[in-house]
Design an enzyme around this catalytic site. Structure first.
Site, PDB file in Angstrom:
ATOM      1  N   ASP A 144     -26.004  22.484  -8.778  1.00  0.00           N
ATOM      2  CA  ASP A 144     -26.567  21.675  -7.684  1.00  0.00           C
ATOM      3  C   ASP A 144     -26.029  22.199  -6.357  1.00  0.00           C
ATOM      4  O   ASP A 144     -25.703  21.435  -5.458  1.00  0.00           O
ATOM      5  CB  ASP A 144     -26.195  20.201  -7.878  1.00  0.00           C
ATOM      6  CG  ASP A 144     -27.002  19.269  -6.965  1.00  0.00           C
ATOM      7  OD1 ASP A 144     -28.055  19.692  -6.448  1.00  0.00           O
ATOM      8  OD2 ASP A 144     -26.578  18.112  -6.770  1.00  0.00           O
ATOM      9  N   ASP A 159     -18.874  18.439  -5.489  1.00  0.00           N
ATOM     10  CA  ASP A 159     -19.927  17.831  -6.322  1.00  0.00           C
ATOM     11  C   ASP A 159     -20.248  18.669  -7.558  1.00  0.00           C
ATOM     12  O   ASP A 159     -21.362  19.181  -7.698  1.00  0.00           O
ATOM     13  CB  ASP A 159     -21.183  17.623  -5.446  1.00  0.00           C
ATOM     14  CG  ASP A 159     -22.053  16.484  -5.961  1.00  0.00           C
ATOM     15  OD1 ASP A 159     -21.668  15.846  -6.966  1.00  0.00           O
ATOM     16  OD2 ASP A 159     -23.115  16.228  -5.365  1.00  0.00           O
TER      17      ASP A 159
HETATM   18  N1  LIG Z   1     -13.073  15.952  -1.115  1.00  0.00           N
HETATM   19  C1  LIG Z   1     -13.819  15.500  -0.116  1.00  0.00           C
HETATM   20  N2  LIG Z   1     -13.377  15.534   1.161  1.00  0.00           N
HETATM   21  C2  LIG Z   1     -14.148  15.072   2.169  1.00  0.00           C
HETATM   22  N3  LIG Z   1     -15.383  14.567   2.002  1.00  0.00           N
HETATM   23  C3  LIG Z   1     -15.883  14.503   0.747  1.00  0.00           C
HETATM   24  C4  LIG Z   1     -15.138  14.969  -0.363  1.00  0.00           C
HETATM   25  N4  LIG Z   1     -15.876  14.793  -1.474  1.00  0.00           N
HETATM   26  C5  LIG Z   1     -17.035  14.238  -1.068  1.00  0.00           C
HETATM   27  N5  LIG Z   1     -17.046  14.064   0.267  1.00  0.00           N
HETATM   28  C6  LIG Z   1     -18.137  13.465   1.071  1.00  0.00           C
HETATM   29  O1  LIG Z   1     -18.906  12.620   0.236  1.00  0.00           O
HETATM   30  C7  LIG Z   1     -20.227  13.115   0.102  1.00  0.00           C
HETATM   31  C8  LIG Z   1     -20.728  12.900  -1.311  1.00  0.00           C
HETATM   32  O2  LIG Z   1     -19.932  13.607  -2.240  1.00  0.00           O
HETATM   33  P1  LIG Z   1     -20.578  14.388  -3.442  1.00  0.00           P
HETATM   34  O3  LIG Z   1     -19.476  14.860  -4.309  1.00  0.00           O
HETATM   35  O4  LIG Z   1     -21.529  15.417  -2.929  1.00  0.00           O
HETATM   36  O5  LIG Z   1     -21.336  13.239  -4.224  1.00  0.00           O
HETATM   37  P2  LIG Z   1     -22.895  12.897  -4.424  1.00  0.00           P
HETATM   38  O6  LIG Z   1     -23.102  12.979  -5.894  1.00  0.00           O
HETATM   39  O7  LIG Z   1     -23.051  11.525  -3.883  1.00  0.00           O
HETATM   40  O8  LIG Z   1     -23.717  13.916  -3.673  1.00  0.00           O
HETATM   41  C9  LIG Z   1     -20.135  14.584   0.505  1.00  0.00           C
HETATM   42  O9  LIG Z   1     -21.338  15.066   1.030  1.00  0.00           O
HETATM   43  C10 LIG Z   1     -19.058  14.565   1.559  1.00  0.00           C
HETATM   44  O10 LIG Z   1     -19.587  14.183   2.803  1.00  0.00           O
HETATM   45 MG   LIG Z   2     -23.504  15.849  -3.253  1.00  0.00          MG
END
Ligand SMILES: Nc1ncnc2c1ncn2[C@@H]1O[C@H](COP(=O)(O)OP(=O)(O)O)[C@@H](O)[C@H]1O
Ligand SMILES: [Mg+2]
Length: 288
Positions: free
Chosen positions: A222, A239
């Site tokens: 992804d 993610d």
């Molecule tokens: N380790 C991290 N540090 C800072 N921001 C994070 C981190 N992990 C996630 N985020 C924020 O949260 C959002 C969603 O996380 P993500 O893992 O992409 O989950 P989703 O499945 O909702 O897309 C990211 O786009 C980012 O903005």
């Molecule tokens: Mg994401």
């Protein structure tokens, strides 16, 4: 007259010295969402890999404070958490808490193509998953959290630029917060407009990341400018619950190709002379 023995009368065996924890005492403090650290509550394998970065707070008396929500999503919500030691060292660090939701259905749809061939050990869990019961949704959330946890641990250790995974607790992953010390999160690549030099650097790092995953027989699955955070001159890939086995999964290479195309489309639109199919050919050369 009091019959209470003074401390001096007690056998020293029964006396212990303790330091009171700096836990919330008033109602309003409690409302700021604090909890004792859960670092030592989880199983050993559910704490992050060695070598432990020096910012990780391992004090057993540490206090976690929820500072706010970073992002709500369809399958998971991400919160900002501070873990602060109470041992007098003043050691504290920010973490991102990614919490998978048990109440959502989408993960089931998403599950099918990605997890082909992945087994579930417990048959009660398998049946619950198939039925889509609320227990089943909880199991699915836990499985996604576990899958992402495992991928973070494995690829962090392999040198992929991903957040350091601190711990897994059921459906919650605590990981390194990518952002500044004030809790401002790093932007997603998609939100940025880097100048040519930075742009080329980001692209190079992502190509290296794709290569590294392929060398481990995997694809992110992804990868897009929404799952890449930009931290100064560096990118951090996030993610990863759906990391795909490009050998065992019959659609693995399709996912890899899509990752390449997603990345290249974004960089090409910003002026880099790159192409998704060419990149796909390059990263798979010698492997297929
Ligand atoms: N380790 C991290 N540090 C800072 N921001 C994070 C981190 N992990 C996630 N985020 C924020 O949260 C959002 C969603 O996380 P993500 O893992 O992409 O989950 P989703 O499945 O909702 O897309 C990211 O786009 C980012 O903005
Ligand atoms: Mg994401």
């Amino acid at each position: 007259m009091s019959t209470q023995p003074s401390r001096d009368d007690l056998d020293p065996f029964f006396v212990f010295d303790y330091q009171p924890l700096d836990l919330p005492e008033t109602e309003s403090d409690a409302a700021t969402d604090q909890r004792p650290t859960t670092y030592w509550d989880v199983q050993r394998g559910d704490r992050g890999p060695q070598p432990l970065p020096d910012w990780v707070v391992t004090d057993a008396g540490a206090v976690d404070t929820e500072l706010g929500i970073l992002k709500t999503g369809k399958e998971a919500d991400v919160f900002l958490l501070e873990r602060a030691a109470t041992d007098g060292t003043g050691h504290s660090s920010l973490m991102a808490a990614k919490r998978y939701r048990g109440q959502e259905h989408r993960s089931f749809h998403r599950a099918a193509a990605y997890t082909e061939g992945r087994g579930t050990k417990k048959s009660r869990d398998t049946r619950a998953l198939a039925r889509g019961s609320s227990y089943g949704r909880q199991v699915a959330a836990g499985q996604w959290a576990y899958a992402e946890w495992e991928a973070l641990c494995r690829y962090w250790s392999a040198g992929l630029p991903v957040p350091y995974p601190v711990q897994l607790d059921g459906t919650e992953i605590l990981m390194e917060f990518i952002g500044d010390h004030d809790g401002v999160a790093a932007p997603r690549l998609a939100q940025t407009r880097p100048e040519t030099e930075l742009l080329a650097g980001y692209y190079e790092q992502l190509v290296r990341a794709i290569h590294l995953l392929v060398s481990h027989g995997a694809a992110h699955g992804d990868l897009s400018p929404y799952n890449v955070l930009v931290h100064g001159p560096d990118v951090v890939v996030i993610d990863l619950p759906q990391v795909v086995d490009i050998v065992g999964n019959p659609r693995g290479l399709d996912f890899l190709r899509r990752d390449c195309v997603n990345v290249c489309t974004w960089f090409a639109a910003r002026g880099l002379d790159v192409d998704g199919d060419a990149l796909f050919g390059e990263v798979t050369r010698g492997t297929i």
